[in-house]
Design an enzyme around this catalytic site. Sequence first.
Site, mmCIF file in Angstrom:
data_model
loop_
_atom_site.group_PDB
_atom_site.id
_atom_site.type_symbol
_atom_site.label_atom_id
_atom_site.label_comp_id
_atom_site.label_asym_id
_atom_site.label_seq_id
_atom_site.Cartn_x
_atom_site.Cartn_y
_atom_site.Cartn_z
ATOM 1 N N HIS A 1 51.614 37.278 43.066
ATOM 2 C CA HIS A 1 50.224 37.417 43.578
ATOM 3 C C HIS A 1 49.611 36.201 44.555
ATOM 4 O O HIS A 1 49.126 35.480 43.972
ATOM 5 C CB HIS A 1 49.192 38.106 42.777
ATOM 6 C CG HIS A 1 47.939 38.714 43.478
ATOM 7 N ND1 HIS A 1 48.037 39.460 44.543
ATOM 8 C CD2 HIS A 1 46.678 38.436 43.158
ATOM 9 C CE1 HIS A 1 46.775 39.894 45.087
ATOM 10 N NE2 HIS A 1 46.026 39.299 44.284
ATOM 11 N N ARG B 1 36.748 30.194 41.349
ATOM 12 C CA ARG B 1 37.028 29.069 41.422
ATOM 13 C C ARG B 1 35.666 28.533 42.043
ATOM 14 O O ARG B 1 35.193 28.953 43.415
ATOM 15 C CB ARG B 1 38.151 28.736 42.368
ATOM 16 C CG ARG B 1 38.371 27.116 42.552
ATOM 17 C CD ARG B 1 40.030 27.132 42.988
ATOM 18 N NE ARG B 1 40.243 25.854 43.456
ATOM 19 C CZ ARG B 1 41.417 25.513 43.900
ATOM 20 N NH1 ARG B 1 42.542 26.506 43.807
ATOM 21 N NH2 ARG B 1 41.698 24.035 44.174
ATOM 22 N N VAL C 1 43.960 42.062 35.709
ATOM 23 C CA VAL C 1 43.377 41.882 37.182
ATOM 24 C C VAL C 1 42.976 40.632 37.332
ATOM 25 O O VAL C 1 43.196 39.949 38.510
ATOM 26 C CB VAL C 1 42.220 42.756 37.248
ATOM 27 C CG1 VAL C 1 41.853 42.769 38.693
ATOM 28 C CG2 VAL C 1 42.679 44.242 36.953
ATOM 29 N N ASN D 1 42.681 36.496 38.062
ATOM 30 C CA ASN D 1 43.615 35.644 38.564
ATOM 31 C C ASN D 1 43.661 34.204 37.658
ATOM 32 O O ASN D 1 42.522 33.808 37.148
ATOM 33 C CB ASN D 1 43.158 35.337 40.101
ATOM 34 C CG ASN D 1 43.783 36.370 40.944
ATOM 35 O OD1 ASN D 1 44.856 36.733 40.823
ATOM 36 N ND2 ASN D 1 43.080 37.167 41.802
ATOM 37 N N ARG E 1 46.651 46.845 51.261
ATOM 38 C CA ARG E 1 46.234 45.989 52.509
ATOM 39 C C ARG E 1 47.080 46.269 53.752
ATOM 40 O O ARG E 1 47.018 46.267 54.654
ATOM 41 C CB ARG E 1 45.995 44.599 52.033
ATOM 42 C CG ARG E 1 44.724 44.227 51.108
ATOM 43 C CD ARG E 1 44.699 42.861 50.898
ATOM 44 N NE ARG E 1 43.183 42.693 50.209
ATOM 45 C CZ ARG E 1 43.063 41.779 49.333
ATOM 46 N NH1 ARG E 1 43.924 41.166 48.892
ATOM 47 N NH2 ARG E 1 41.905 41.868 48.596
ATOM 48 N N ALA F 1 32.382 42.987 33.309
ATOM 49 C CA ALA F 1 31.509 43.818 34.030
ATOM 50 C C ALA F 1 30.797 43.508 35.411
ATOM 51 O O ALA F 1 29.836 43.617 35.806
ATOM 52 C CB ALA F 1 30.201 44.282 33.102
ATOM 53 N N ARG G 1 42.551 23.526 40.838
ATOM 54 C CA ARG G 1 43.160 24.687 40.439
ATOM 55 C C ARG G 1 43.632 24.511 38.751
ATOM 56 O O ARG G 1 43.656 25.753 38.175
ATOM 57 C CB ARG G 1 44.705 24.474 41.140
ATOM 58 C CG ARG G 1 45.310 25.955 41.360
ATOM 59 C CD ARG G 1 46.579 25.663 42.308
ATOM 60 N NE ARG G 1 47.665 26.579 41.358
ATOM 61 C CZ ARG G 1 48.616 25.719 40.595
ATOM 62 N NH1 ARG G 1 47.953 24.637 40.027
ATOM 63 N NH2 ARG G 1 49.188 26.538 40.171
HETATM 64 N N1 APR Z 1 34.563 37.948 28.006
HETATM 65 C C1 APR Z 1 34.123 38.962 28.711
HETATM 66 N N2 APR Z 1 33.627 39.043 29.869
HETATM 67 C C2 APR Z 1 33.849 37.574 30.431
HETATM 68 C C3 APR Z 1 34.289 36.378 29.724
HETATM 69 C C4 APR Z 1 34.737 36.570 28.476
HETATM 70 N N3 APR Z 1 35.015 35.619 27.801
HETATM 71 N N4 APR Z 1 34.018 35.419 30.593
HETATM 72 C C5 APR Z 1 33.687 35.808 31.845
HETATM 73 N N5 APR Z 1 33.368 37.257 31.666
HETATM 74 C C6 APR Z 1 33.022 37.971 32.740
HETATM 75 C C7 APR Z 1 31.769 37.403 33.575
HETATM 76 O O1 APR Z 1 30.489 37.394 32.760
HETATM 77 C C8 APR Z 1 31.664 38.293 34.561
HETATM 78 O O2 APR Z 1 30.696 39.303 34.568
HETATM 79 O O3 APR Z 1 33.788 38.161 33.743
HETATM 80 C C9 APR Z 1 33.110 39.012 34.832
HETATM 81 C C10 APR Z 1 33.759 38.602 36.238
HETATM 82 O O4 APR Z 1 33.186 39.163 37.194
HETATM 83 P P1 APR Z 1 33.087 38.427 38.701
HETATM 84 O O5 APR Z 1 32.523 36.912 38.414
HETATM 85 O O6 APR Z 1 32.184 39.613 39.286
HETATM 86 O O7 APR Z 1 34.304 38.574 39.401
HETATM 87 P P2 APR Z 1 34.990 39.753 40.093
HETATM 88 O O8 APR Z 1 34.830 39.670 41.581
HETATM 89 O O9 APR Z 1 34.804 40.977 39.400
HETATM 90 O O10 APR Z 1 36.612 39.093 39.696
HETATM 91 C C11 APR Z 1 37.206 39.202 38.366
HETATM 92 O O11 APR Z 1 39.383 39.711 39.050
HETATM 93 O O12 APR Z 1 40.413 39.892 41.318
HETATM 94 C C12 APR Z 1 40.036 39.243 40.240
HETATM 95 O O13 APR Z 1 40.109 36.761 41.253
HETATM 96 C C13 APR Z 1 39.434 37.981 40.523
HETATM 97 O O14 APR Z 1 39.763 36.822 38.517
HETATM 98 C C14 APR Z 1 38.974 37.655 39.225
HETATM 99 C C15 APR Z 1 38.541 38.849 38.414
#
Ligand code: APR
Length: 311
Positions: free
Chosen positions: A176, A83, A119, A121, A152, A10, A89
């Site tokens: 990607h 990251r 989605v 990475n 893009r 979320a 990496r």
């Molecule tokens: N189960 C459920 N949710 C999780 C878990 C898990 N085990 N581990 C992490 N999360 C949640 C985090 O708590 C966080 O709310 O995944 C969410 C990731 O959200 P953001 O840090 O805001 O990252 P975001 O910008 O949404 O990107 C998500 O998409 O485009 C790709 O590279 C990007 O890998 C990244 C992913």
Amino acid sequence: MRKKATVIGAGNVGATAAMRLAEKELADVALIDILEGVPAGKALDLTEAGPIEGHDAKIIGASGDYGPAKDSDIVIITAGIPRKPGMSRDDLLSTNMKIMAAVTKEVAAVAPNAILIIVSNPLDAMCHVAYDVSGFPKNRVIGMAGVLDSARFRAFIAMELNVSVENTHAFVLGGHGDTMVPLPRYSTVAGIPITELLSQERIDALVERTRNGGAEIVGLLKTGSAYYAPSSAAIEMAEAILKDKKKILPCAACLSGEYGIHDLFIGVPVKLGENGVEEIIEIKLTDAEKAALDHSADAVRKLVEDIKRLR
Ligand code: APR
């Protein structure tokens, strides 16, 4: 019957994807994260926007409970960590691999017939983890990359030629990442290939900007990565599947000999419908384009080997 879509994670991409699903009334939405309160809070906030936006989607948030994902038609997985400074990496790959494996296991148990849109990475590697752990057939595990990279490219073509984005079409294949393969010959404005409209020098500049599209946004945001366009891309794929549109989009799909590549997730044009990947479209590539795709496939293969090493 109403469709159900689950979004795992979320965060920025996940919450925006949930918003787009609701506002387009594509499905009821379950939003799941490990964080306490956040998915429920965002789900409630989105629900309260319903009267203004005019949607009746039911949106439920849950923390660590996969019950609301039961029997989902589609599951979009965005869970992961970005990251962080000082993180190698391999550390990132190893952490996100574990998250992807844990999440996919839960999803497969409650929504065994769902189509997975990955989605998180590094995308192509995460597709392999989801495919292995879910045990789902190839057609039901799909990675989101090409739609974003192509969007893009389309945006940059429209800006360059001062034309509507709706007139633009573009194809970006391959992994990607740095090795993605934009195809100017198959990228058009109102059906006219951009190779007829732009100099090679300008095309090269747009291709380079597309390759660096993710990094350009990170450089500006500083504390996160892109999420408006990535969520739009995931929802274009979800819509094609939920509405059985048979839409041709570039997606990461598991190849079985197409383009001479075996057992590897990589970006190619596919037909998306109610069965997920319904066809992999093999377009004719020049020797240089094929070499670029092979080079990209080598980079993905290396990532897949890293996954096996880190397991
Ligand atoms: N189960 C459920 N949710 C999780 C878990 C898990 N085990 N581990 C992490 N999360 C949640 C985090 O708590 C966080 O709310 O995944 C969410 C990731 O959200 P953001 O840090 O805001 O990252 P975001 O910008 O949404 O990107 C998500 O998409 O485009 C790709 O590279 C990007 O890998 C990244 C992913």
